[in-house]
Design an enzyme around this catalytic site. Structure first.
Site, PDB file in Angstrom:
ATOM      1  N   HIS A   1       3.448 -47.228  -8.828  1.00 28.50           N
ATOM      2  CA  HIS A   1       2.960 -48.401  -9.580  1.00 28.50           C
ATOM      3  C   HIS A   1       3.624 -49.678  -9.052  1.00 28.50           C
ATOM      4  CE1 HIS A   1       0.578 -46.482 -12.689  1.00 28.50           C
ATOM      5  NE2 HIS A   1       1.584 -45.737 -13.138  1.00 28.50           N
TER       6      HIS A   1
ATOM      7  N   HIS B   1       6.547 -41.666  -9.355  1.00 23.09           N
ATOM      8  CA  HIS B   1       5.357 -42.119 -10.077  1.00 23.09           C
ATOM      9  C   HIS B   1       5.444 -43.631 -10.343  1.00 23.09           C
ATOM     10  CE1 HIS B   1       2.006 -41.535 -13.028  1.00 23.09           C
ATOM     11  NE2 HIS B   1       2.538 -42.638 -13.540  1.00 23.09           N
ATOM     12  N   GLU B   2       6.545 -44.038 -10.972  1.00 18.02           N
ATOM     13  CA  GLU B   2       6.691 -45.466 -11.285  1.00 18.02           C
ATOM     14  C   GLU B   2       6.829 -46.280 -10.002  1.00 18.02           C
ATOM     15  OE1 GLU B   2       5.916 -46.300 -14.221  1.00 18.02           O
ATOM     16  OE2 GLU B   2       6.062 -44.287 -15.073  1.00 18.02           O
TER      17      GLU B   2
ATOM     18  N   GLU C   1      -3.195 -46.183 -11.751  1.00 19.15           N
ATOM     19  CA  GLU C   1      -2.713 -44.806 -11.871  1.00 19.15           C
ATOM     20  C   GLU C   1      -2.944 -44.024 -10.569  1.00 19.15           C
ATOM     21  OE1 GLU C   1      -0.973 -44.304 -14.464  1.00 19.15           O
ATOM     22  OE2 GLU C   1      -0.653 -42.145 -14.358  1.00 19.15           O
TER      23      GLU C   1
HETATM   24 ZN    ZN Z   1       1.416 -44.134 -14.590  1.00 20.19          ZN
END
Ligand code: ZN
Length: 494
Positions: free
Chosen positions: A267, A263-264, A293
């Site tokens: 980003h 997830h990170e 996101e």
């Molecule tokens: Zn996030």
């Protein structure tokens, strides 16, 4: 030779961005390394640097530099966009009077303390007065900032520029109706026995090493970033060549560290992918929280929870945890990471139920802002909506309306970005699958480079040159819509 109007503006913007990077570094250190007794001094340092950023950004000099750049007929297209975006930031920063910013900051810190205690004691009454104050301040903020339509639009603009309550309401109505029906169909099929293999102790060093391996394969540049541990994982940057990620590890939760790292990582790939020439300028930014996101959720969910990914991931699991997955078939691993189960806590929700947690919060926030809901009635409405959407009623308010930190920060208008992230990700992903016919084969082989290349070209390098809805439409040919996400869920779970 004519004097450039853009160079002095760029120089002034670079000062703002350097100070912002310093602020981000102070915040990163606070979450990752700072000893507890450093908190007071760190709070003061952050306040000092924030004030400097604000002063510089709203200074008369910035106004003059903007005026002369705007009057310059010889600007390139790129410089025109830079000037336009700077004007947007400049006007936005000047709309809130300093006295308001001060009152808001004080109310935030009181509300945060009262929320922490209220959550511990599961007492909404304890948080009520401070929340009431923040709702009043949020309405006041909307008046300062200005809006058309619902006052909630003023708050949405801060996180999801270009998106309005009037657009979200039908989008979310479609999602809530279809997703509620979907979880009823899927719910009965989950098989707890298939997950029994997960109940083991998973070595934390091995989890850490696995997360680094996958991040590297995704294309995250460790020469331009690093991973550390944090209680609440986040990504931050101090420039496009220093983008840091954090993750958490639990010895009993095999997927928690990996999912969080992916997830990170999503980003971080975004922030490592901004254009070199945009560095230290507002163009090296995502246009909205929701679009940011979309990048994290695309990697974490659409890739990280796909069958193709686990063709690559399962051999890695066997290698990093020798002997612990003997005899566990691929199907069990895939279904374990994709189980659907309505739950009380947003951050633990699966792909089928997640948006419902957001829609409930959006409906409550919009009603608070337009005055149709009193703060006193939040717990009652929360529980009624949980029952309606997820078939569950929280046994106490800690597991209900007190679970999130956002309202204690006065961050109304933030939540929709999470659901929009899912929608944008699915809409982009349909386009990616059209453009990259060999995507699943590449993913099975652990080759994520074609996917990253697509994201770099179509999303990352655009930076802030378009709003999120504009970018989605320019890449997919359609405005943001619910259908691709619903198709994605139905294809995967039904
Ligand atoms: Zn996030």
């Amino acid at each position: 030779m004519k004097k450039s109007t853009i160079t002095p503006l760029r120089e002034k913007l670079s000062e703002v961005y350097d100070l912002r990077a310093a602020l981000a570094l102070l915040e990163w250190d606070e979450e990752v390394y700072m000893p507890p007794k450093g908190a007071t001094a760190r709070g003061q340092q952050r306040a000092t640097v924030s004030a400097l950023v604000h002063r510089l950004m709203t200074s008369p000099e910035m106004g003059r530099l903007l005026d002369s750049a705007e009057a310059d007929a010889g600007l390139s297209e790129n410089d025109k966009i830079l000037v336009c975006e700077t004007r947007y930031d400049f006007e936005k920063a000047r709309k809130l009077p300093e006295s308001f910013v001060q009152r808001f900051a004080e109310a935030q810190s009181q509300a945060y303390q009262s929320w922490t205690k209220a959550r511990e004691e599961s007492s909404f009454a304890r948080f009520h007065p401070q929340l009431q104050t923040l709702v009043h301040l949020a309405r006041e903020k909307a008046e300062h900032v200005g809006y058309s339509g619902s006052p909630y639009n003023a708050l949405l603009e801060e996180f999801e520029r270009g998106m309005t309550t009037e657009q979200l309401t039908p989008l979310f109505a479609e999602l809530s109706q279809r997703q509620t029906a979907l979880i009823k169909r899927v719910g009965a099929s989950s098989n707890l026995e298939e997950e029994s293999w997960l109940h083991q102790i998973w070595d934390e060093n091995a989890q850490w090493a696995l997360s680094l391996r996958v991040l590297g394969d995704m294309g995250y540049d460790f020469e331009a970033g690093r991973q550390d541990k944090a209680v609440h994982p986040f990504t931050t940057n101090f420039g496009i060549h220093d983008v840091r990620v954090t993750t958490r590890i639990s010895a009993t939760q095999l997927f928690s560290c990996l999912s969080s790292a992916m997830h990170e990582g999503g980003h971080a790939l975004y922030e490592q992918g901004f254009r070199e020439e945009d560095a230290r300028s507002p163009l090296a930014e995502a246009p909205s929280l929701g679009l940011h996101e979309s990048q994290s959720r695309l990697w974490e969910n659409m890739i990280g929870r796909s069958a193709a990914f686990w063709a690559y991931g399962l051999p890695l699991l066997r290698q990093f945890f020798p002997g612990q997955l003997d005899g566990i078939p691929m199907g069990h691993v895939y279904r374990s990471i994709n189980r659907v189960r309505p739950s009380l806590i947003r951050v633990e929700a699966d792909e089928c139920t997640y948006n419902l947690h957001i829609i409930l919060r959006f409906e409550i926030e919009a009603a608070l802002l337009d005055g149709s809901l009193n703060v006193t009635d939040i717990p009652h409405l929360w529980n009624a909506k949980m029952k309606q959407y997820l078939g569950l009623v929280p046994p106490n308010h800690s597991l209900g309306c007190l679970q999130d930190i956002h309202w204690s920060h006065g961050a109304f208008g933030y939540f929709p970005a999470y659901a929009l992230g899912n929608l944008y990700a699915a809409q982009l992903f349909e386009q990616i699958r059209r453009d990259l016919p060999s995507l699943w084969k590449d993913v099975q082989e652990g080759n994520f480079i074609p996917l990253l290349g697509w994201l770099r070209t179509n999303i990352h390098r655009v930076g802030r040159r378009m709003t999120a809805p504009q970018l989605i439409e320019s890449v997919t040919g359609r405005p943001p819509e619910a259908a691709p996400y619903l198709r994605y869920l139905e294809e995967k779970f039904v």
